[in-house]
Motif scaffolding. Structure first.
Motif, PDB file in Angstrom:
ATOM      1  N   GLU A 241       0.990  -1.318  -0.038  1.00  0.00           N
ATOM      2  CA  GLU A 241       0.063   0.155   0.028  1.00  0.00           C
ATOM      3  C   GLU A 241       0.840   1.278   0.075  1.00  0.00           C
ATOM      4  N   LEU A 242       1.950   1.110   0.753  1.00  0.00           N
ATOM      5  CA  LEU A 242       2.960   2.172   0.808  1.00  0.00           C
ATOM      6  C   LEU A 242       3.756   2.403  -0.568  1.00  0.00           C
ATOM      7  N   LEU A 243       3.889   1.491  -1.184  1.00  0.00           N
ATOM      8  CA  LEU A 243       4.480   1.569  -2.541  1.00  0.00           C
ATOM      9  C   LEU A 243       3.594   2.289  -3.739  1.00  0.00           C
ATOM     10  N   VAL A 244       2.320   1.686  -3.761  1.00  0.00           N
ATOM     11  CA  VAL A 244       1.488   1.924  -4.747  1.00  0.00           C
ATOM     12  C   VAL A 244       1.163   3.506  -4.588  1.00  0.00           C
ATOM     13  N   LYS A 245       1.216   3.915  -3.266  1.00  0.00           N
ATOM     14  CA  LYS A 245       0.849   5.319  -3.102  1.00  0.00           C
ATOM     15  C   LYS A 245       1.965   6.211  -3.544  1.00  0.00           C
ATOM     16  N   GLU A 246       3.237   5.612  -3.290  1.00  0.00           N
ATOM     17  CA  GLU A 246       4.323   6.421  -3.791  1.00  0.00           C
ATOM     18  C   GLU A 246       4.851   6.316  -5.282  1.00  0.00           C
ATOM     19  N   ASP A 265      -8.373 -14.942   1.276  1.00  0.00           N
ATOM     20  CA  ASP A 265      -9.716 -15.288   1.288  1.00  0.00           C
ATOM     21  C   ASP A 265     -10.812 -14.397   1.283  1.00  0.00           C
ATOM     22  N   THR A 266     -11.722 -14.818   2.150  1.00  0.00           N
ATOM     23  CA  THR A 266     -13.014 -13.821   2.293  1.00  0.00           C
ATOM     24  C   THR A 266     -12.448 -12.594   2.989  1.00  0.00           C
ATOM     25  N   LYS A 267     -11.250 -12.775   4.017  1.00  0.00           N
ATOM     26  CA  LYS A 267     -11.085 -11.505   4.787  1.00  0.00           C
ATOM     27  C   LYS A 267     -10.616 -10.268   3.771  1.00  0.00           C
ATOM     28  N   GLY A 268      -9.978 -10.953   2.486  1.00  0.00           N
ATOM     29  CA  GLY A 268      -9.508  -9.959   1.686  1.00  0.00           C
ATOM     30  C   GLY A 268     -10.133  -9.698   0.295  1.00  0.00           C
ATOM     31  N   TYR A 269     -11.613  -9.903   0.261  1.00  0.00           N
ATOM     32  CA  TYR A 269     -12.444  -9.425  -0.771  1.00  0.00           C
ATOM     33  C   TYR A 269     -12.677  -8.283  -1.238  1.00  0.00           C
ATOM     34  N   VAL A 270     -12.987  -7.432   0.130  1.00  0.00           N
ATOM     35  CA  VAL A 270     -13.274  -6.195   0.010  1.00  0.00           C
ATOM     36  C   VAL A 270     -11.978  -5.335  -0.654  1.00  0.00           C
ATOM     37  N   SER A 271     -10.955  -5.653  -0.115  1.00  0.00           N
ATOM     38  CA  SER A 271      -9.980  -5.100  -0.209  1.00  0.00           C
ATOM     39  C   SER A 271      -9.218  -5.305  -1.680  1.00  0.00           C
ATOM     40  N   ALA A 272      -9.241  -6.472  -2.124  1.00  0.00           N
ATOM     41  CA  ALA A 272      -8.993  -6.864  -3.269  1.00  0.00           C
ATOM     42  C   ALA A 272      -9.961  -6.071  -4.437  1.00  0.00           C
ATOM     43  N   ILE A 273     -11.143  -6.057  -4.218  1.00  0.00           N
ATOM     44  CA  ILE A 273     -12.088  -5.379  -5.030  1.00  0.00           C
ATOM     45  C   ILE A 273     -11.729  -3.945  -5.055  1.00  0.00           C
ATOM     46  N   ASN A 274     -11.460  -3.364  -4.191  1.00  0.00           N
ATOM     47  CA  ASN A 274     -10.952  -1.943  -4.258  1.00  0.00           C
ATOM     48  C   ASN A 274      -9.668  -1.616  -4.792  1.00  0.00           C
ATOM     49  N   THR A 275      -8.784  -2.684  -4.382  1.00  0.00           N
ATOM     50  CA  THR A 275      -7.394  -2.540  -5.099  1.00  0.00           C
ATOM     51  C   THR A 275      -7.484  -2.531  -6.715  1.00  0.00           C
ATOM     52  N   LEU A 276      -8.466  -3.418  -7.322  1.00  0.00           N
ATOM     53  CA  LEU A 276      -8.542  -3.541  -8.758  1.00  0.00           C
ATOM     54  C   LEU A 276      -9.084  -2.218  -9.249  1.00  0.00           C
ATOM     55  N   GLU A 277      -9.985  -1.713  -8.560  1.00  0.00           N
ATOM     56  CA  GLU A 277     -10.917  -0.670  -9.065  1.00  0.00           C
ATOM     57  C   GLU A 277      -9.915   0.479  -8.989  1.00  0.00           C
ATOM     58  N   ARG A 278      -9.185   0.737  -7.989  1.00  0.00           N
ATOM     59  CA  ARG A 278      -8.186   1.805  -8.030  1.00  0.00           C
ATOM     60  C   ARG A 278      -7.050   1.649  -9.050  1.00  0.00           C
ATOM     61  N   LYS A 281      -8.698   2.578 -12.386  1.00  0.00           N
ATOM     62  CA  LYS A 281      -8.867   3.972 -12.747  1.00  0.00           C
ATOM     63  C   LYS A 281      -7.506   4.757 -13.073  1.00  0.00           C
ATOM     64  N   LEU A 282      -6.303   4.098 -12.615  1.00  0.00           N
ATOM     65  CA  LEU A 282      -4.947   4.626 -13.310  1.00  0.00           C
ATOM     66  C   LEU A 282      -4.690   4.073 -14.675  1.00  0.00           C
ATOM     67  N   GLY A 283      -5.628   3.167 -15.174  1.00  0.00           N
ATOM     68  CA  GLY A 283      -5.231   2.398 -16.429  1.00  0.00           C
ATOM     69  C   GLY A 283      -4.529   1.312 -16.259  1.00  0.00           C
ATOM     70  N   LEU A 284      -4.479   0.683 -15.110  1.00  0.00           N
ATOM     71  CA  LEU A 284      -3.589  -0.598 -14.914  1.00  0.00           C
ATOM     72  C   LEU A 284      -4.744  -1.492 -14.705  1.00  0.00           C
ATOM     73  N   LEU A 285      -4.280  -3.022 -14.567  1.00  0.00           N
ATOM     74  CA  LEU A 285      -4.636  -3.999 -14.342  1.00  0.00           C
ATOM     75  C   LEU A 285      -6.218  -4.167 -15.188  1.00  0.00           C
ATOM     76  N   ASN A 286      -6.205  -3.911 -16.359  1.00  0.00           N
ATOM     77  CA  ASN A 286      -7.272  -3.600 -17.025  1.00  0.00           C
ATOM     78  C   ASN A 286      -7.466  -4.633 -18.378  1.00  0.00           C
ATOM     79  N   GLU A 287      -6.642  -5.675 -18.299  1.00  0.00           N
ATOM     80  CA  GLU A 287      -7.072  -6.842 -19.148  1.00  0.00           C
ATOM     81  C   GLU A 287      -8.029  -7.753 -18.895  1.00  0.00           C
ATOM     82  N   LYS A 288      -8.306  -8.667 -19.828  1.00  0.00           N
ATOM     83  CA  LYS A 288      -9.520  -9.548 -19.613  1.00  0.00           C
ATOM     84  C   LYS A 288      -9.558 -10.431 -18.527  1.00  0.00           C
ATOM     85  N   ARG A 289      -8.280 -10.861 -18.188  1.00  0.00           N
ATOM     86  CA  ARG A 289      -8.234 -11.764 -17.074  1.00  0.00           C
ATOM     87  C   ARG A 289      -8.310 -10.868 -15.625  1.00  0.00           C
ATOM     88  N   ASP A 290      -8.094  -9.350 -15.738  1.00  0.00           N
ATOM     89  CA  ASP A 290      -8.171  -8.851 -14.620  1.00  0.00           C
ATOM     90  C   ASP A 290      -9.630  -8.322 -14.502  1.00  0.00           C
TER      91      ASP A 290
END
Length: 456
Positions: A241-246, A265-278, A281-290
């Motif tokens: 999180e520190l690295l993606v911020k910088e 697993d289930t503990k990380g679902y919400v954070s994983a969704i949030n990570t992908l969406e963030r 928005k920056l134009g990353l992780l937007n391939e079909k598999r993502d």
């Protein structure tokens, strides 16, 4: 993965050459007094005269000649002498100039050993110790992975660097990173993870982290890798999180952050969704598999309405693969949100795209059956059987057809299905019972027809 930089950069090599060259300059008096039996800290006349020629070779960067001449002269001087220490470190300079790091180790060890024993170079020994640790690390990083050579040289690199760290009055972040990276590579040997060494690496890295107001990126990356190897994924995520911020444009950091949440697993679902969406928005992780991962996360979180919207849009605009399984998953999302009509429409659209896929017809038939639309269910069940299903599904579909035929008084369809089921599995009690029920129904129908004919 190796965290030791290889090979030495030109800038690093130049600074090392300068450090060695500084030792060749005329020596001032030292504060320490050498032992009485120590050799004199001065060159013999023969070496003193040769020094001017050797200096010229250094200035002209004639490394081969420098190496050859120092080797020749070394063979003629006393082994335990200032001449040997002086000429050895000049030879090191020539070998470094040729990027012969392995060859530079032996003369460097000789120069350092003599200097430490007789106080030839004084505080300059620290520069030689630092250089020696770098060379050991360089040899280790260039060695065959998991080889004895690699393991031995990483051990030497850390031991030597530890000497430097214990003696230097000015520890610095670069040295701490070097120590941590050596330990990290030592810990990952022969596809095994030595957690004790990894924890030691973590201590060294955290010590270096605290030495700067704004630590370098490499510290966070190393600490992230260490936490990952230790299986501490929440800590891994913290560093990422520190690295993606910088460094928000670094795709690999976003991917690693996503993975750090996914493995929770289930503990990380919400954070994983949030990570992908963030990231998207920056134009990353937007391939079909993502995009599929994002939909899958919403499915796992039982957010079927959101998953359906993402599936619907992705399948139509091409950001998701138009595969049969994806259309089936979209239909499942509609079923979960009690939109059976949309589920059926989705499966029918899929049938047009994949006309030979019998399971799609079977699913439509099942949905019509559950909605009490028996006529439509019969049509799609028969279509599924005609296209061909695997044996268990074929028996299931035939059972439905036979039942529906009985229910709708379409006994010819029922008999066809029951007979097919017996052909497919002659020993099936269920198929035999079904056939018997159909035959009984046909006999009753025929009897009624006969009675009606006689009455007339």
């Amino acid at each position: 993965m190796s965290l030791f930089s290889s090979p030495l950069s030109r800038g690093v090599r130049s600074s090392l050459l300068a450090a060695v060259l500084a030792l060749a300059a005329p020596l001032a008096s030292f504060a320490q007094t050498p032992p009485p039996a120590a050799p004199k800290r001065e060159l013999t006349e023969k070496v003193h005269q040769a020094a001017q020629v050797l200096q010229k070779l250094i200035d002209e960067q004639k490394w081969d000649e420098l190496i050859a001449q120092t080797t020749t002269i070394l063979a003629t001087v006393e082994p335990a002498s200032f001449d040997t220490a002086y000429l050895s470190q000049l030879k090191v300079q020539g070998l470094l100039g040729k990027a012969d790091y392995k060859g530079a180790i032996a003369p460097l060890e000789t120069a350092l050993s003599l200097s430490e024993r007789y106080n030839f170079f004084g505080d300059k020994d620290l520069e030689l110790i630092w250089l020696l640790s770098q060379l050991y690390g360089q040899i280790a990083s260039a060695a065959e992975p998991n080889s004895a050579v690699q393991r031995e040289n990483y051990a030497k690199a850390y031991t030597t660097l530890r000497r430097w760290l214990d003696r230097t009055p000015k520890p610095n972040p670069d040295a701490q990173y070097f120590a941590a990276s050596i330990l990290y590579n030592q810990a990952l040997y022969d596809n095994k993870v030595d957690k004790a060494i990894l924890q030691q690496a973590q201590v060294e890295a955290e010590k270096g982290l605290r030495m700067s107001i704004k630590p370098k990126e490499q510290f966070y990356a190393l600490l992230m890798a260490i936490s990952q190897q230790l299986g501490d994924f929440p800590k891994t995520a913290e560093y990422l999180e520190l690295l993606v911020k910088e460094y928000p444009k670094n795709k690999s950091y976003w991917q690693n952050l996503l993975n750090a949440y996914l493995v929770q697993d289930t503990k990380g679902y919400v954070s994983a969704i949030n990570t992908l969406e963030r990231a998207q928005k920056l134009g990353l992780l937007n391939e079909k598999r993502d995009n599929f991962t994002l939909v899958g996360l919403h499915l796992n979180a039982q957010e079927y309405a959101i998953a359906a919207d993402l599936f619907e849009a992705g399948l139509r605009n091409g950001t998701l693969e138009s595969e049969q399984k994806n259309w089936e998953l979209l239909a499942t999302c509609y079923q979960q949100t009690r939109k059976d009509a949309k589920a059926i429409a989705t499966l029918k659209e899929a049938i047009k795209l994949f006309p030979k896929a019998a399971t799609l017809d079977l699913q439509v038939g099942n949905l019509y059956y559950m909605g009490d639309k028996y006529e439509d269910a019969l049509v799609y069940m028969k279509s599924a059987v005609t296209k061909g299903l695997d044996k268990p599904q074929q028996l299931q579909a035939l059972s439905y057809i036979a039942y529906l035929g009985l229910e709708l008084k379409k006994l010819d369809d029922a008999k066809w299905a029951a007979d097919k089921a017996i052909e497919l599995d002659p020993n099936s009690k269920g198929a035999k019972d079904l056939q018997a029920a159909v035959n009984t129904a046909i006999e009753e129908r025929n009897a009624q027809l006969k009675a009606t004919t006689v009455t007339r």
